[in-house]
Design a protein around this motif. Structure first.
Motif, PDB file in Angstrom:
ATOM      1  N   MET A 158      13.657 -41.189 -34.690  1.00 18.66           N
ATOM      2  CA  MET A 158      14.449 -42.006 -33.765  1.00 18.66           C
ATOM      3  C   MET A 158      15.458 -42.835 -34.534  1.00 18.66           C
ATOM      4  SD  MET A 158      11.865 -43.254 -30.844  1.00 18.66           S
ATOM      5  CE  MET A 158      13.130 -44.170 -30.018  1.00 18.66           C
ATOM      6  N   ARG A 159      16.540 -43.202 -33.841  1.00 13.39           N
ATOM      7  CA  ARG A 159      17.571 -43.965 -34.536  1.00 13.39           C
ATOM      8  C   ARG A 159      17.202 -45.438 -34.549  1.00 13.39           C
ATOM      9  NH1 ARG A 159      22.761 -41.428 -31.626  1.00 13.39           N
ATOM     10  NH2 ARG A 159      24.005 -42.447 -33.207  1.00 13.39           N
ATOM     11  N   PRO A 160      17.201 -46.069 -35.741  1.00 14.73           N
ATOM     12  CA  PRO A 160      16.809 -47.470 -35.857  1.00 14.73           C
ATOM     13  C   PRO A 160      17.692 -48.412 -35.034  1.00 14.73           C
ATOM     14  CG  PRO A 160      17.193 -46.484 -38.028  1.00 14.73           C
ATOM     15  CD  PRO A 160      17.567 -45.459 -37.028  1.00 14.73           C
ATOM     16  N   PRO A 167      11.188 -50.505 -23.781  1.00 15.52           N
ATOM     17  CA  PRO A 167      10.655 -49.156 -23.546  1.00 15.52           C
ATOM     18  C   PRO A 167      11.280 -48.428 -22.349  1.00 15.52           C
ATOM     19  CG  PRO A 167       8.864 -50.648 -24.036  1.00 15.52           C
ATOM     20  CD  PRO A 167      10.108 -51.482 -23.970  1.00 15.52           C
ATOM     21  N   HIS A 168      11.665 -49.180 -21.306  1.00 12.43           N
ATOM     22  CA  HIS A 168      12.151 -48.483 -20.102  1.00 12.43           C
ATOM     23  C   HIS A 168      13.414 -47.680 -20.368  1.00 12.43           C
ATOM     24  CE1 HIS A 168      15.709 -50.922 -19.169  1.00 12.43           C
ATOM     25  NE2 HIS A 168      15.014 -51.931 -19.664  1.00 12.43           N
ATOM     26  N   ALA A 169      14.112 -47.998 -21.469  1.00 12.50           N
ATOM     27  CA  ALA A 169      15.362 -47.292 -21.768  1.00 12.50           C
ATOM     28  C   ALA A 169      15.116 -45.915 -22.391  1.00 12.50           C
ATOM     29  CB  ALA A 169      16.223 -48.142 -22.701  1.00 12.50           C
ATOM     30  N   PHE A 170      13.850 -45.573 -22.609  1.00 11.23           N
ATOM     31  CA  PHE A 170      13.579 -44.315 -23.312  1.00 11.23           C
ATOM     32  C   PHE A 170      12.848 -43.316 -22.412  1.00 11.23           C
ATOM     33  CE2 PHE A 170      13.872 -47.642 -26.471  1.00 11.23           C
ATOM     34  CZ  PHE A 170      14.737 -47.081 -27.392  1.00 11.23           C
ATOM     35  N   SER A 171      13.016 -42.040 -22.759  1.00  8.57           N
ATOM     36  CA  SER A 171      12.321 -40.986 -22.016  1.00  8.57           C
ATOM     37  C   SER A 171      10.872 -40.897 -22.492  1.00  8.57           C
ATOM     38  CB  SER A 171      13.020 -39.653 -22.254  1.00  8.57           C
ATOM     39  OG  SER A 171      12.889 -39.297 -23.611  1.00  8.57           O
ATOM     40  N   GLY A 172      10.063 -40.109 -21.804  1.00  3.24           N
ATOM     41  CA  GLY A 172       8.645 -39.967 -22.146  1.00  3.24           C
ATOM     42  C   GLY A 172       8.426 -39.535 -23.585  1.00  3.24           C
ATOM     43  N   GLY A 173       9.198 -38.555 -24.034  1.00  3.42           N
ATOM     44  CA  GLY A 173       9.047 -38.048 -25.400  1.00  3.42           C
ATOM     45  C   GLY A 173       9.397 -39.102 -26.432  1.00  3.42           C
ATOM     46  N   GLN A 174      10.466 -39.857 -26.166  1.00  2.00           N
ATOM     47  CA  GLN A 174      10.870 -40.915 -27.106  1.00  2.00           C
ATOM     48  C   GLN A 174       9.843 -42.037 -27.138  1.00  2.00           C
ATOM     49  OE1 GLN A 174      14.750 -41.385 -25.281  1.00  2.00           O
ATOM     50  NE2 GLN A 174      15.704 -41.091 -27.279  1.00  2.00           N
ATOM     51  N   ARG A 175       9.294 -42.360 -25.953  1.00  3.46           N
ATOM     52  CA  ARG A 175       8.262 -43.401 -25.917  1.00  3.46           C
ATOM     53  C   ARG A 175       7.049 -42.987 -26.725  1.00  3.46           C
ATOM     54  NH1 ARG A 175       8.085 -46.222 -20.116  1.00  3.46           N
ATOM     55  NH2 ARG A 175      10.150 -45.607 -19.509  1.00  3.46           N
ATOM     56  N   PRO A 196      -2.173 -36.828 -26.655  1.00  2.00           N
ATOM     57  CA  PRO A 196      -0.840 -37.376 -26.909  1.00  2.00           C
ATOM     58  C   PRO A 196       0.297 -36.600 -26.263  1.00  2.00           C
ATOM     59  CG  PRO A 196      -1.639 -36.200 -28.832  1.00  2.00           C
ATOM     60  CD  PRO A 196      -2.763 -36.227 -27.856  1.00  2.00           C
ATOM     61  N   VAL A 197       0.066 -35.373 -25.844  1.00  3.79           N
ATOM     62  CA  VAL A 197       1.189 -34.624 -25.261  1.00  3.79           C
ATOM     63  C   VAL A 197       0.968 -34.210 -23.809  1.00  3.79           C
ATOM     64  CG1 VAL A 197       1.961 -33.727 -27.495  1.00  3.79           C
ATOM     65  CG2 VAL A 197       0.385 -32.371 -26.137  1.00  3.79           C
ATOM     66  N   SER A 198      -0.191 -34.575 -23.229  1.00  4.50           N
ATOM     67  CA  SER A 198      -0.446 -34.019 -21.902  1.00  4.50           C
ATOM     68  C   SER A 198       0.416 -34.659 -20.815  1.00  4.50           C
ATOM     69  CB  SER A 198      -1.932 -34.096 -21.547  1.00  4.50           C
ATOM     70  OG  SER A 198      -2.423 -35.364 -21.784  1.00  4.50           O
ATOM     71  N   ALA A 199       1.017 -35.826 -21.088  1.00  2.00           N
ATOM     72  CA  ALA A 199       1.886 -36.426 -20.081  1.00  2.00           C
ATOM     73  C   ALA A 199       3.338 -35.988 -20.274  1.00  2.00           C
ATOM     74  CB  ALA A 199       1.776 -37.950 -20.128  1.00  2.00           C
ATOM     75  N   LEU A 200       3.591 -35.111 -21.248  1.00  2.34           N
ATOM     76  CA  LEU A 200       4.975 -34.762 -21.562  1.00  2.34           C
ATOM     77  C   LEU A 200       5.344 -33.385 -21.015  1.00  2.34           C
ATOM     78  CD1 LEU A 200       4.969 -35.868 -25.308  1.00  2.34           C
ATOM     79  CD2 LEU A 200       5.642 -37.225 -23.326  1.00  2.34           C
ATOM     80  N   ASP A 201       6.637 -33.196 -20.821  1.00  3.44           N
ATOM     81  CA  ASP A 201       7.181 -31.927 -20.376  1.00  3.44           C
ATOM     82  C   ASP A 201       6.932 -30.843 -21.425  1.00  3.44           C
ATOM     83  OD1 ASP A 201       8.501 -30.669 -18.383  1.00  3.44           O
ATOM     84  OD2 ASP A 201      10.122 -32.129 -18.350  1.00  3.44           O
TER      85      ASP A 201
ATOM     86  N   GLY B 302      17.282 -31.199 -27.711  1.00  2.06           N
ATOM     87  CA  GLY B 302      17.853 -32.077 -26.699  1.00  2.06           C
ATOM     88  C   GLY B 302      16.932 -32.247 -25.500  1.00  2.06           C
ATOM     89  N   VAL B 303      17.453 -32.929 -24.489  1.00  2.00           N
ATOM     90  CA  VAL B 303      16.677 -33.163 -23.278  1.00  2.00           C
ATOM     91  C   VAL B 303      17.512 -32.766 -22.068  1.00  2.00           C
ATOM     92  CG1 VAL B 303      15.209 -35.010 -24.139  1.00  2.00           C
ATOM     93  CG2 VAL B 303      17.481 -35.571 -23.291  1.00  2.00           C
ATOM     94  N   VAL B 304      16.849 -32.677 -20.912  1.00  2.00           N
ATOM     95  CA  VAL B 304      17.565 -32.401 -19.675  1.00  2.00           C
ATOM     96  C   VAL B 304      18.529 -33.566 -19.417  1.00  2.00           C
ATOM     97  CG1 VAL B 304      17.283 -31.898 -17.221  1.00  2.00           C
ATOM     98  CG2 VAL B 304      15.477 -31.293 -18.818  1.00  2.00           C
ATOM     99  N   PRO B 305      19.825 -33.304 -19.205  1.00  2.00           N
ATOM    100  CA  PRO B 305      20.745 -34.410 -18.938  1.00  2.00           C
ATOM    101  C   PRO B 305      20.368 -35.103 -17.628  1.00  2.00           C
ATOM    102  CG  PRO B 305      21.924 -32.298 -19.058  1.00  2.00           C
ATOM    103  CD  PRO B 305      20.478 -31.994 -19.125  1.00  2.00           C
ATOM    104  N   ASP B 306      20.688 -36.381 -17.513  1.00  2.00           N
ATOM    105  CA  ASP B 306      20.284 -37.056 -16.282  1.00  2.00           C
ATOM    106  C   ASP B 306      21.145 -36.554 -15.120  1.00  2.00           C
ATOM    107  OD1 ASP B 306      22.192 -39.499 -15.293  1.00  2.00           O
ATOM    108  OD2 ASP B 306      22.383 -39.112 -17.452  1.00  2.00           O
ATOM    109  N   PRO B 307      20.543 -36.487 -13.933  1.00  2.00           N
ATOM    110  CA  PRO B 307      21.239 -35.836 -12.813  1.00  2.00           C
ATOM    111  C   PRO B 307      22.430 -36.638 -12.275  1.00  2.00           C
ATOM    112  CG  PRO B 307      19.120 -36.702 -12.113  1.00  2.00           C
ATOM    113  CD  PRO B 307      19.196 -36.908 -13.584  1.00  2.00           C
ATOM    114  N   TYR B 308      22.640 -37.852 -12.806  1.00  2.00           N
ATOM    115  CA  TYR B 308      23.810 -38.619 -12.356  1.00  2.00           C
ATOM    116  C   TYR B 308      25.078 -38.128 -13.038  1.00  2.00           C
ATOM    117  CZ  TYR B 308      20.309 -41.848 -10.611  1.00  2.00           C
ATOM    118  OH  TYR B 308      19.241 -42.389  -9.955  1.00  2.00           O
TER     119      TYR B 308
END
Lengths: 345, 360
Positions: A158-160, A167-175, A196-201, B302-308
């Motif tokens: 991840m980028r420092p 946390p809300h600004a990040f996707s599941g994988g990043q979190r 650790p991965v069962s909640a991820l896509d 990468g990731v799925v782009p946001d739908p907005y």
């Protein structure tokens, strides 16, 4: 089981768990009287070698998570021994340690949780989250702390620059990567990876699994990988332990466990995995019924009511976990005799 | 929004009869953050009496497609364009086929309500949240039966018991009196299936029906669904991201990405001859059980782009290893037939281009 372990050099081990038990009381009524026990973990024996990944699988409610959490003393064990080979002070029994003494050993044991949404405090920035273990253990302050957090974030890809975000600004994988960075902060030896991965896509799962493998190589980590997805466990584990109603039923190398299982439950579990190949559709073994309740388990072998090979003895005597082949342990009266199918059959 | 004349033509799946045809479906959600284009021109066909899998990463529009067809998209969501044609077979009229354009019906109007629950049904992922905790299992199944089948309470209860027995529930006459919280996860999902099947629907949408279950319970539920599908000859649309489940259950597969269908093919072609780079990357990114495989997984970068946001050109091109500069990032490929029962939306396989159809 410890007797059979004579063949293994104890210096190679990081953890040895003997007869671990964790019982939760069932409380009822106004005065919360205890009316029974849920034996979530009821006599688990296992060992973990340095630098390996031990998979821990089983159906929900079988005690996988409780075992993982009890090993690092997030839960206090009811009974049993948890020997941990501390890199500084050598073998210690975590089960007998006082809370304040645990502080010394704790940095070497960390945990990554399943749900990357509830395991990060939404009111803390990423920097706070990752630096908290360093601050609590008084290992770094000021700019040194900031540098260490930046380094940790880079380690997990991840980028420092993002460290001042929430946390809300990040996707599941990043979190999940943030959760991993936090677990790495104290240079641990052992990490409990609790689903650790069962909640991820699916596509993100692969990224996180690859990251965990890279980190293990680079940082010389040992994992206990708790999961219910058997294809993920096969991919990542060196050895696998199968649990059923609070006990281990089989413990072996991934190869042996998946391709020549010795316990009927493992066989049924393997048969149930939906194989991602439309040309392999037949499923020869069906497992009827549901997991027994750990509050009211059946007599004898807990698996006997669902077992297709069960005989009279199975409902009377509890089979111990015994070594049926070198480093292949199974808890079944007929472990050596039965011809069982592996995952490909 | 005119009814296209080709809606009565043959199925893209050879030898199959189409039960639902979706053409250029756009479903948008008008939120405070902007317009979320959940569906961006979905074209797909559901074959009659077969199991079709719908796969794709989260946020690609799998569930919204099902909800749109069921006309259950709630505000701030709206179907803004497209046609959904339901070819209803009337058993009373000698299996005559009646064409109903669902997009023309009022979502909560009487016609749609007579179709939903009776002709089309849905099973959800989490049975605990989709069953009503304050009614017994029996009450909930009986409600659907009484609503659609014009029978009295005694007969409805008899049928409810019969259905529960049919899904392999032990002691069905006892279970009808139980509340959802008294059942285990697997039993709840069986109850949910009973509820969905109570009026023997022609189409069943199963939205991740086994994701919350253990492998052993999952195997039981999948067996059950396969059995029931044969017994009452219904179409199942199986939404899932578990490719193992797809391989075991489905006859055909629809792959979705960012609100569009990128590939439709038979189950065998999907796994052995995938044409769209997204389909093959999805297959490569999962660990295959029983493969003795210890090499690294190959995640889709990468990731799925946001739908907005709007992605120019093919929506997958920023993550695609085979993207062609000057083509994929400029033009949108159209859905073209590339083989027997196989359509794909990719410039690697055809030059057909699609007019961008964004609606504001």
């Amino acid at each position: 089981m410890s007797n059979e372990l004579a063949s293994i050099n104890r210096d190679e081990l990081l953890l040895e768990v003997k007869d671990l038990k964790k019982h939760f009381p069932i409380r009822k009524g106004v005065i919360r009287r205890s009316t029974g026990l849920v034996k979530a973990v009821d006599g688990v024996n296992l060992y973990v070698k340095k630098g390996e990944t031990l998979g821990l699988v089983g159906e929900s409610g079988c005690g996988k998570t409780t075992t993982g959490r009890t090993i690092i003393r997030l839960l206090d064990p009811t009974d049993g021994e948890i020997h941990f080979n501390d890199p500084k002070i050598g073998w210690v029994d975590l089960a007998k340690m006082e809370r304040k003494d645990l502080m010394q050993v704790r940095p070497h044991m960390q945990i990554i949780f399943q749900d990357p949404f509830s395991s990060l405090d939404p009111r803390m920035t990423v920097q706070r989250i990752v630096s908290e273990p360093l601050m609590i253990n008084k290992l770094a302050t000021g700019s040194e702390l900031q540098d260490r957090v930046a380094e940790l974030l880079r380690t997990v890809g991840m980028r420092p620059e993002y460290m001042s975000r929430y946390p809300h600004a990040f996707s599941g994988g990043q979190r999940q990567r943030i959760g991993i960075a936090r677990a790495l902060a104290l240079n641990p030896k052992l990490i409990i990876c609790d689903e650790p991965v069962s909640a991820l896509d699916v596509s993100i799962q692969a990224q996180v699994l690859n990251l965990l493998e890279d980190l293990q190589q680079d940082l010389d980590l040992t994992y206990i990988f708790v999961a219910h997805d058997l294809s993920v466990v096969e991919h990542i584990s060196d050895r696998v332990a199968v649990m059923y109603v609070g006990r281990l039923v089989e413990l072996a190398s991934t190869e042996n466990l998946y391709y020549s299982p010795k316990h009927p439950y493992t066989e049924a579990l393997m048969a149930a995995v939906p194989k991602p190949d439309p040309r392999k559709r037949d499923r020869p073994i069906k497992l009827p019924g549901e997991v027994a309740s750990p509050a009211n388990p059946p007599s004898g072998c807990y698996f006997h009511p669902r077992c297709r090979y069960a005989k009279d003895i199975c409902s009377k005597e509890t089979p111990p976990l015994k070594e049926v082949a070198p480093e292949h342990f199974a808890a079944c009266h007929f472990a050596g005799e039965l011809k069982l199918r592996g995952v490909l059959a | 929004m005119n009814q296209s004349s080709e809606s009565t033509t043959k199925s893209v799946f050879e030898g199959e009869d189409t039960i639902i045809k979706v053409r250029d479906l756009h479903t948008y959600f008008y939120t405070d953050l902007g317009i979320s284009r959940a569906l961006n021109g979905v074209n797909l066909e559901i074959p009659r009496g077969k199991v079709m899998g719908v796969v794709g990463e989260s946020g690609c529009g799998k569930s919204v497609t099902a909800l749109s067809i069921m006309r259950m998209v709630a505000k701030p969501g709206k179907i803004v364009q497209g046609d959904i044609t339901f070819f209803r077979k009337d058993k009373k009229k000698n299996d005559a086929i009646e064409e109903i354009n669902l997009t023309k019906l009022e979502g909560m109007g009487p016609e749609m309500r007579s179709i939903r629950g009776a002709q089309m049904s849905m099973i959800f992922q989490e049975p605990m949240t989709s069953l009503n905790p304050s009614y017994t299992i029996g009450d909930q199944i009986m409600e659907a039966i009484i609503l659609h089948q014009n029978v009295d309470k005694v007969e409805a209860e008899r049928r409810a018991v019969e259905i529960l027995d049919g899904v392999g529930m032990a002691n069905p006459s006892l279970i009808v009196k139980r509340y959802p919280h008294e059942l285990s996860g697997g039993m709840r999902q069986r109850a949910m299936i009973s509820l969905a099947l109570s009026c023997t629907p022609a189409v069943l949408f199963a939205d991740e029906p086994t994701t919350a279950l253990d492998v052993t319970t999952e195997a039981q539920i999948l067996d059950l669904m396969r059995d029931l599908q044969k017994r009452i000859d219904m179409s199942i649309v199986f939404i899932t991201h578990n490719l193992g489940v797809v391989a075991q259950m489905c006859d055909y597969v629809t792959v979705m990405y960012l609100g569009r269908v990128v590939e439709q093919a038979t189950i065998d072609d999907t796994f052995y001859n995938p044409m769209h780079p997204y389909t093959s990357s999805l297959l490569r990114s999962i660990p295959h059980v029983g493969s003795h495989q210890k090499d690294r997984l190959k995640p889709i970068r990468g990731v799925v782009p946001d739908p907005y946001s709007k992605v120019k050109g093919c929506p997958f091109h920023p993550r695609c290893d085979k993207a062609m500069r000057g083509l994929c990032d400029v033009k949108v490929p159209g859905l073209t037939v590339v083989g027997k029962s196989h359509t794909v939306r990719c410039f690697l396989h055809s030059d057909v281009e699609e007019e961008s159809t964004y609606v504001q």
